[in-house]
Design an enzyme around this catalytic site. Structure first.
Site, PDB file in Angstrom:
ATOM      1  N   HIS A  26       0.852  -1.297   0.076  1.00  0.00           N
ATOM      2  CA  HIS A  26      -0.061   0.134  -0.007  1.00  0.00           C
ATOM      3  C   HIS A  26       0.825   1.310   0.137  1.00  0.00           C
ATOM      4  O   HIS A  26       1.270   1.772   1.042  1.00  0.00           O
ATOM      5  CB  HIS A  26      -0.904   0.114   1.193  1.00  0.00           C
ATOM      6  N   HIS A  28       1.436   4.813  -2.389  1.00  0.00           N
ATOM      7  CA  HIS A  28       1.044   5.819  -3.408  1.00  0.00           C
ATOM      8  C   HIS A  28       2.223   6.506  -3.958  1.00  0.00           C
ATOM      9  O   HIS A  28       2.984   7.085  -3.247  1.00  0.00           O
ATOM     10  CB  HIS A  28       0.112   6.845  -2.918  1.00  0.00           C
ATOM     11  N   HIS A 206      -9.367   1.030  -1.552  1.00  0.00           N
ATOM     12  CA  HIS A 206      -9.411   1.620  -0.288  1.00  0.00           C
ATOM     13  C   HIS A 206     -10.858   1.625   0.317  1.00  0.00           C
ATOM     14  O   HIS A 206     -11.805   1.950  -0.278  1.00  0.00           O
ATOM     15  CB  HIS A 206      -9.101   3.437  -0.230  1.00  0.00           C
ATOM     16  N   GLU A 209     -11.263   3.364   5.842  1.00  0.00           N
ATOM     17  CA  GLU A 209     -10.209   4.091   6.385  1.00  0.00           C
ATOM     18  C   GLU A 209     -10.823   5.165   7.269  1.00  0.00           C
ATOM     19  O   GLU A 209     -10.807   4.854   8.478  1.00  0.00           O
ATOM     20  CB  GLU A 209      -9.262   4.729   5.288  1.00  0.00           C
ATOM     21  N   ASP A 287       1.720   3.838   3.010  1.00  0.00           N
ATOM     22  CA  ASP A 287       0.861   4.906   2.344  1.00  0.00           C
ATOM     23  C   ASP A 287       1.346   6.057   1.515  1.00  0.00           C
ATOM     24  O   ASP A 287       1.537   6.024   0.481  1.00  0.00           O
ATOM     25  CB  ASP A 287      -0.092   5.399   3.144  1.00  0.00           C
ATOM     26  N   ASP A 288       1.630   7.052   2.163  1.00  0.00           N
ATOM     27  CA  ASP A 288       2.286   8.170   1.457  1.00  0.00           C
ATOM     28  C   ASP A 288       3.488   8.735   2.477  1.00  0.00           C
ATOM     29  O   ASP A 288       3.381   9.804   3.075  1.00  0.00           O
ATOM     30  CB  ASP A 288       1.234   9.414   1.708  1.00  0.00           C
TER      31      ASP A 288
END
Ligand code: HPA
Ligand code: ZN
Length: 339
Positions: A26, A28, A206, A209, A287-288
Protein backbone atom coordinates in the site's frame (compact mmCIF):
# COMPACT_ATOMS: atom_id res chain seq x y z
CA UNK A 1 17.48 -4.26 35.38
CA UNK A 2 13.98 -4.78 34.12
CA UNK A 3 14.27 -1.57 32.13
CA UNK A 4 17.60 -2.64 30.65
CA UNK A 5 16.20 -6.02 29.67
CA UNK A 6 13.21 -4.40 27.99
CA UNK A 7 15.48 -2.02 26.08
CA UNK A 8 17.73 -4.82 24.89
CA UNK A 9 14.73 -6.80 23.70
CA UNK A 10 13.41 -3.73 21.90
CA UNK A 11 16.71 -3.18 20.12
CA UNK A 12 16.74 -6.79 19.05
CA UNK A 13 13.28 -6.53 17.50
CA UNK A 14 14.14 -3.19 15.85
CA UNK A 15 17.23 -4.71 14.28
CA UNK A 16 15.21 -7.71 13.16
CA UNK A 17 12.66 -5.44 11.48
CA UNK A 18 15.36 -3.50 9.65
CA UNK A 19 17.24 -6.49 8.31
CA UNK A 20 14.28 -8.72 7.37
CA UNK A 21 12.99 -8.83 3.81
CA UNK A 22 9.62 -7.13 3.46
CA UNK A 23 6.90 -6.56 0.87
CA UNK A 24 5.03 -3.28 0.65
CA UNK A 25 1.47 -3.43 -0.68
CA UNK A 26 0.00 0.00 0.00
CA UNK A 27 2.10 2.83 -1.35
CA UNK A 28 1.01 5.80 -3.46
CA UNK A 29 3.98 6.75 -5.59
CA UNK A 30 2.88 10.41 -5.58
CA UNK A 31 2.95 10.16 -1.79
CA UNK A 32 6.71 9.58 -1.84
CA UNK A 33 7.38 13.11 -3.14
CA UNK A 34 9.86 14.40 -0.57
CA UNK A 35 10.05 18.19 -0.01
CA UNK A 36 13.53 18.44 -1.60
CA UNK A 37 12.30 16.92 -4.88
CA UNK A 38 9.09 18.95 -4.69
CA UNK A 39 11.15 22.16 -4.52
CA UNK A 40 13.49 21.12 -7.32
CA UNK A 41 10.68 20.15 -9.71
CA UNK A 42 8.61 23.25 -8.87
CA UNK A 43 11.59 25.37 -9.87
CA UNK A 44 12.49 23.42 -13.00
CA UNK A 45 8.88 23.23 -14.21
CA UNK A 46 8.05 26.76 -13.16
CA UNK A 47 5.13 25.73 -10.94
CA UNK A 48 4.11 28.04 -8.12
CA UNK A 49 3.87 26.29 -4.75
CA UNK A 50 2.65 27.97 -1.57
CA UNK A 51 5.82 27.11 0.40
CA UNK A 52 9.19 28.83 0.48
CA UNK A 53 11.06 26.51 2.83
CA UNK A 54 11.14 22.96 4.14
CA UNK A 55 9.95 24.32 7.49
CA UNK A 56 6.87 25.82 5.88
CA UNK A 57 6.15 22.47 4.24
CA UNK A 58 6.53 20.63 7.54
CA UNK A 59 4.08 23.05 9.15
CA UNK A 60 1.57 22.53 6.35
CA UNK A 61 1.76 18.73 6.74
CA UNK A 62 -0.53 18.85 9.72
CA UNK A 63 -3.75 17.16 8.78
CA UNK A 64 -7.07 16.82 10.54
CA UNK A 65 -8.55 14.17 8.27
CA UNK A 66 -8.21 12.51 4.86
CA UNK A 67 -9.73 15.46 3.02
CA UNK A 68 -7.31 18.02 4.46
CA UNK A 69 -4.41 15.76 3.47
CA UNK A 70 -5.66 15.16 -0.08
CA UNK A 71 -5.81 18.91 -0.75
CA UNK A 72 -2.07 19.24 -0.01
CA UNK A 73 -1.26 15.94 -1.72
CA UNK A 74 -2.91 16.94 -5.03
CA UNK A 75 -1.27 20.34 -4.82
CA UNK A 76 2.16 18.71 -4.43
CA UNK A 77 1.55 16.40 -7.40
CA UNK A 78 1.27 19.44 -9.71
CA UNK A 79 5.06 19.70 -9.92
CA UNK A 80 5.22 16.35 -11.75
CA UNK A 81 5.17 17.07 -15.48
CA UNK A 82 7.84 15.25 -17.47
CA UNK A 83 8.58 11.55 -17.86
CA UNK A 84 11.88 12.18 -16.10
CA UNK A 85 9.98 13.65 -13.09
CA UNK A 86 8.00 10.42 -12.69
CA UNK A 87 11.18 8.42 -13.13
CA UNK A 88 13.04 10.47 -10.49
CA UNK A 89 10.12 10.25 -8.06
CA UNK A 90 9.91 6.47 -8.41
CA UNK A 91 13.66 5.94 -8.37
CA UNK A 92 14.04 7.85 -5.10
CA UNK A 93 11.40 5.58 -3.51
CA UNK A 94 13.07 2.44 -4.86
CA UNK A 95 16.41 3.44 -3.36
CA UNK A 96 14.56 3.76 -0.08
CA UNK A 97 13.22 0.21 -0.58
CA UNK A 98 16.76 -1.05 -1.09
CA UNK A 99 17.94 0.72 2.06
CA UNK A 100 15.05 -0.74 4.09
CA UNK A 101 15.14 -4.29 2.68
CA UNK A 102 11.79 -3.96 0.95
CA UNK A 103 12.32 -6.62 -1.69
CA UNK A 104 8.89 -6.49 -3.33
CA UNK A 105 6.58 -3.52 -3.78
CA UNK A 106 3.15 -3.07 -5.32
CA UNK A 107 2.68 0.61 -5.95
CA UNK A 108 -0.34 2.77 -6.75
CA UNK A 109 -0.44 5.65 -9.16
CA UNK A 110 -3.30 8.10 -9.71
CA UNK A 111 -3.45 8.89 -13.45
CA UNK A 112 -6.41 11.28 -13.17
CA UNK A 113 -4.34 13.57 -10.92
CA UNK A 114 -2.01 14.06 -13.88
CA UNK A 115 -4.13 13.56 -17.02
CA UNK A 116 -6.74 16.04 -15.77
CA UNK A 117 -4.11 18.80 -15.76
CA UNK A 118 -2.92 17.98 -19.26
CA UNK A 119 -0.14 15.47 -18.58
CA UNK A 120 0.03 12.55 -21.02
CA UNK A 121 -0.92 9.16 -19.52
CA UNK A 122 1.87 7.40 -21.46
CA UNK A 123 4.55 9.62 -20.03
CA UNK A 124 3.36 8.96 -16.46
CA UNK A 125 3.34 5.17 -16.71
CA UNK A 126 6.55 5.05 -18.76
CA UNK A 127 8.49 7.16 -16.22
CA UNK A 128 7.31 5.02 -13.31
CA UNK A 129 7.85 1.74 -15.13
CA UNK A 130 11.37 2.54 -16.33
CA UNK A 131 12.47 3.20 -12.75
CA UNK A 132 10.92 -0.09 -11.59
CA UNK A 133 12.64 -2.05 -14.35
CA UNK A 134 15.97 -0.44 -13.47
CA UNK A 135 15.54 -1.42 -9.80
CA UNK A 136 14.70 -4.96 -10.84
CA UNK A 137 17.81 -5.15 -13.00
CA UNK A 138 20.18 -3.47 -10.55
CA UNK A 139 19.12 -4.94 -7.22
CA UNK A 140 16.52 -7.58 -7.99
CA UNK A 141 13.54 -5.76 -6.52
CA UNK A 142 10.24 -7.19 -7.80
CA UNK A 143 7.17 -5.09 -8.26
CA UNK A 144 3.59 -4.61 -9.44
CA UNK A 145 1.84 -1.43 -10.60
CA UNK A 146 -1.77 -0.77 -9.61
CA UNK A 147 -3.70 2.08 -11.22
CA UNK A 148 -6.14 3.79 -8.86
CA UNK A 149 -9.35 5.56 -9.84
CA UNK A 150 -10.16 8.73 -7.91
CA UNK A 151 -13.48 8.00 -6.23
CA UNK A 152 -14.50 11.67 -5.93
CA UNK A 153 -14.71 11.74 -9.76
CA UNK A 154 -17.37 9.93 -11.78
CA UNK A 155 -17.26 6.44 -13.22
CA UNK A 156 -17.09 7.78 -16.79
CA UNK A 157 -13.70 9.31 -16.06
CA UNK A 158 -12.55 5.99 -14.56
CA UNK A 159 -13.58 4.17 -17.75
CA UNK A 160 -11.35 6.54 -19.75
CA UNK A 161 -8.40 5.63 -17.51
CA UNK A 162 -9.14 1.95 -17.99
CA UNK A 163 -8.94 2.45 -21.77
CA UNK A 164 -5.46 3.95 -21.29
CA UNK A 165 -4.46 1.09 -18.99
CA UNK A 166 -5.47 -1.46 -21.62
CA UNK A 167 -2.74 -0.03 -23.84
CA UNK A 168 -0.24 -0.71 -21.03
CA UNK A 169 -1.48 -4.11 -19.97
CA UNK A 170 2.13 -5.32 -19.86
CA UNK A 171 2.95 -2.77 -17.14
CA UNK A 172 -0.18 -2.61 -14.95
CA UNK A 173 -1.33 -5.62 -12.92
CA UNK A 174 -4.41 -4.23 -11.26
CA UNK A 175 -6.78 -1.38 -10.52
CA UNK A 176 -7.66 0.23 -7.20
CA UNK A 177 -9.81 2.97 -5.71
CA UNK A 178 -8.60 5.90 -3.64
CA UNK A 179 -9.19 9.59 -2.70
CA UNK A 180 -12.07 10.98 -0.57
CA UNK A 181 -13.91 8.02 0.89
CA UNK A 182 -16.98 9.30 2.72
CA UNK A 183 -19.84 9.96 0.30
CA UNK A 184 -18.22 7.87 -2.44
CA UNK A 185 -19.22 4.23 -1.83
CA UNK A 186 -17.42 1.53 -3.82
CA UNK A 187 -20.68 0.56 -5.58
CA UNK A 188 -20.33 3.75 -7.64
CA UNK A 189 -17.53 1.96 -9.56
CA UNK A 190 -19.09 -1.47 -10.03
CA UNK A 191 -19.18 -1.18 -13.83
CA UNK A 192 -15.59 -0.14 -14.36
CA UNK A 193 -14.26 -2.76 -11.94
CA UNK A 194 -16.27 -5.43 -13.77
CA UNK A 195 -14.72 -4.39 -17.08
CA UNK A 196 -11.24 -4.34 -15.47
CA UNK A 197 -11.74 -7.89 -14.15
CA UNK A 198 -13.01 -9.06 -17.55
CA UNK A 199 -9.72 -7.81 -19.00
CA UNK A 200 -7.68 -9.71 -16.42
CA UNK A 201 -6.76 -6.93 -13.99
CA UNK A 202 -6.60 -7.75 -10.28
CA UNK A 203 -8.67 -5.45 -8.07
CA UNK A 204 -8.16 -3.74 -4.71
CA UNK A 205 -9.89 -0.76 -3.08
CA UNK A 206 -9.43 1.66 -0.21
CA UNK A 207 -12.32 1.01 2.16
CA UNK A 208 -12.92 1.45 5.88
CA UNK A 209 -10.16 4.03 6.32
CA UNK A 210 -12.62 6.73 7.46
CA UNK A 211 -15.69 5.18 5.86
CA UNK A 212 -18.06 2.64 7.46
CA UNK A 213 -17.77 -1.19 7.39
CA UNK A 214 -20.53 -1.11 4.79
CA UNK A 215 -17.98 0.23 2.27
CA UNK A 216 -15.78 -2.81 2.94
CA UNK A 217 -18.74 -5.10 2.23
CA UNK A 218 -19.38 -3.18 -1.00
CA UNK A 219 -15.75 -3.44 -2.10
CA UNK A 220 -15.90 -7.21 -1.56
CA UNK A 221 -19.34 -7.82 -3.06
CA UNK A 222 -19.47 -5.35 -5.95
CA UNK A 223 -15.82 -4.71 -6.85
CA UNK A 224 -14.68 -8.29 -6.11
CA UNK A 225 -11.47 -7.00 -4.58
CA UNK A 226 -8.61 -9.31 -3.60
CA UNK A 227 -7.43 -6.93 -0.87
CA UNK A 228 -8.87 -4.08 1.17
CA UNK A 229 -6.64 -1.02 1.58
CA UNK A 230 -6.75 0.19 5.21
CA UNK A 231 -9.93 -1.59 6.39
CA UNK A 232 -9.36 -0.53 10.00
CA UNK A 233 -13.07 0.22 10.54
CA UNK A 234 -13.91 -3.47 10.11
CA UNK A 235 -13.77 -4.16 13.86
CA UNK A 236 -17.07 -2.28 14.22
CA UNK A 237 -18.89 -5.10 12.39
CA UNK A 238 -18.62 -8.62 13.88
CA UNK A 239 -20.03 -10.36 10.80
CA UNK A 240 -17.51 -8.59 8.63
CA UNK A 241 -14.64 -9.60 10.92
CA UNK A 242 -15.78 -13.20 10.61
CA UNK A 243 -15.88 -12.96 6.81
CA UNK A 244 -12.44 -11.28 6.59
CA UNK A 245 -10.95 -13.91 8.93
CA UNK A 246 -12.59 -16.90 7.22
CA UNK A 247 -11.52 -15.79 3.75
CA UNK A 248 -8.18 -14.38 5.00
CA UNK A 249 -8.75 -11.23 2.96
CA UNK A 250 -5.70 -8.99 3.30
CA UNK A 251 -6.08 -5.59 4.93
CA UNK A 252 -3.19 -3.29 4.01
CA UNK A 253 -2.88 -1.31 7.24
CA UNK A 254 -0.88 1.96 7.38
CA UNK A 255 -0.37 2.93 11.05
CA UNK A 256 1.47 6.27 10.71
CA UNK A 257 -0.99 7.38 8.03
CA UNK A 258 -3.93 6.59 10.32
CA UNK A 259 -2.45 8.68 13.12
CA UNK A 260 -1.52 11.60 10.83
CA UNK A 261 -5.08 11.65 9.45
CA UNK A 262 -6.58 11.37 12.95
CA UNK A 263 -8.27 8.01 12.38
CA UNK A 264 -6.63 7.15 15.74
CA UNK A 265 -5.46 9.77 18.23
CA UNK A 266 -2.09 8.12 18.63
CA UNK A 267 -0.26 4.92 17.82
CA UNK A 268 -1.03 3.38 21.25
CA UNK A 269 -4.69 3.49 20.31
CA UNK A 270 -4.30 1.88 16.90
CA UNK A 271 -6.33 -1.32 16.49
CA UNK A 272 -3.62 -3.29 14.64
CA UNK A 273 -2.92 -5.46 17.69
CA UNK A 274 -6.61 -6.26 18.01
CA UNK A 275 -6.75 -7.13 14.32
CA UNK A 276 -3.84 -9.53 14.77
CA UNK A 277 -5.58 -11.10 17.76
CA UNK A 278 -8.68 -11.56 15.60
CA UNK A 279 -6.44 -13.55 13.21
CA UNK A 280 -7.04 -11.11 10.37
CA UNK A 281 -4.62 -11.04 7.44
CA UNK A 282 -2.96 -7.71 8.24
CA UNK A 283 0.44 -6.24 7.44
CA UNK A 284 2.15 -2.85 7.74
CA UNK A 285 2.59 -0.32 4.91
CA UNK A 286 3.55 3.32 4.53
CA UNK A 287 0.79 4.80 2.27
CA UNK A 288 2.24 8.30 1.60
CA UNK A 289 5.57 8.26 3.47
CA UNK A 290 6.77 11.72 2.44
CA UNK A 291 3.62 13.23 3.99
CA UNK A 292 3.13 10.92 6.97
CA UNK A 293 6.66 10.91 8.33
CA UNK A 294 7.98 7.43 7.68
CA UNK A 295 8.60 4.53 5.33
CA UNK A 296 7.86 0.88 6.09
CA UNK A 297 10.55 0.32 8.72
CA UNK A 298 9.48 3.33 10.74
CA UNK A 299 5.85 2.19 10.53
CA UNK A 300 6.84 -1.25 11.81
CA UNK A 301 9.26 -0.06 14.49
CA UNK A 302 6.98 2.62 15.93
CA UNK A 303 3.97 0.30 15.90
CA UNK A 304 5.96 -2.41 17.63
CA UNK A 305 6.99 -0.04 20.39
CA UNK A 306 3.57 1.60 20.81
CA UNK A 307 1.61 -1.67 20.76
CA UNK A 308 4.28 -3.83 22.36
CA UNK A 309 4.32 -6.45 19.62
CA UNK A 310 6.19 -9.65 20.38
CA UNK A 311 8.79 -11.01 18.00
CA UNK A 312 6.20 -13.52 16.77
CA UNK A 313 3.70 -10.79 16.02
CA UNK A 314 6.31 -8.82 14.10
CA UNK A 315 7.20 -11.93 12.10
CA UNK A 316 3.52 -12.55 11.35
CA UNK A 317 3.16 -9.00 10.00
CA UNK A 318 6.15 -9.43 7.72
CA UNK A 319 5.16 -12.91 6.55
CA UNK A 320 1.64 -11.59 5.87
CA UNK A 321 3.10 -8.95 3.56
CA UNK A 322 4.37 -11.72 1.28
CA UNK A 323 1.32 -13.93 1.68
CA UNK A 324 -0.95 -11.04 0.66
CA UNK A 325 1.14 -9.94 -2.31
CA UNK A 326 0.44 -10.73 -5.94
CA UNK A 327 3.69 -12.69 -6.20
CA UNK A 328 3.49 -16.26 -7.52
CA UNK A 329 2.97 -18.93 -4.85
CA UNK A 330 6.52 -20.31 -5.29
CA UNK A 331 8.00 -16.81 -4.90
CA UNK A 332 5.96 -16.23 -1.75
CA UNK A 333 7.20 -19.52 -0.31
CA UNK A 334 10.83 -18.62 -1.00
CA UNK A 335 10.55 -15.37 0.98
CA UNK A 336 8.51 -16.86 3.80
CA UNK A 337 11.06 -19.64 4.22
CA UNK A 338 13.58 -17.01 5.34
CA UNK A 339 11.65 -16.30 8.56
N1 HPA B 1 -6.59 7.34 1.24
C1 HPA B 1 -7.27 7.68 0.14
N2 HPA B 1 -6.70 8.22 -0.90
C2 HPA B 1 -5.38 8.42 -0.89
C3 HPA B 1 -4.62 8.08 0.21
C4 HPA B 1 -5.26 7.50 1.33
O1 HPA B 1 -4.66 7.15 2.36
N3 HPA B 1 -3.36 8.42 -0.09
C5 HPA B 1 -3.35 8.92 -1.33
N4 HPA B 1 -4.58 8.92 -1.83
ZN1 ZN C 1 -3.69 4.82 0.52
Amino acid sequence: MDYLFKKLKMNKITEFIKKSPKAELHLHIEGTLEPSLLFRLAKENNIQIPFSSINEIKAAYNFKDLESFLKIFYQGSRVLLREQDFFDLTWAYLLKCKEENVVHTEIFFDPQTHVNRGVDFNLVINGIYKALKKANKEFGLTFGVIMCFLRHLDERSAFKMLDHALEHKDKIIGVGLDSSEIGHPPKKFEGVFKKAIDHGFLTVAHAGEEGPPEYIWEALNFLKVRRIDHGVQCLNDRKLVQKLRNDQIPLTVCPLSNVKLCVFNNLNQHNLKKMLKEKLMVMVNSDDPAYFGGYVNKNLIESQIALNFSMDEVKTLMINSFKSSFLKEEEKKEWIKKF
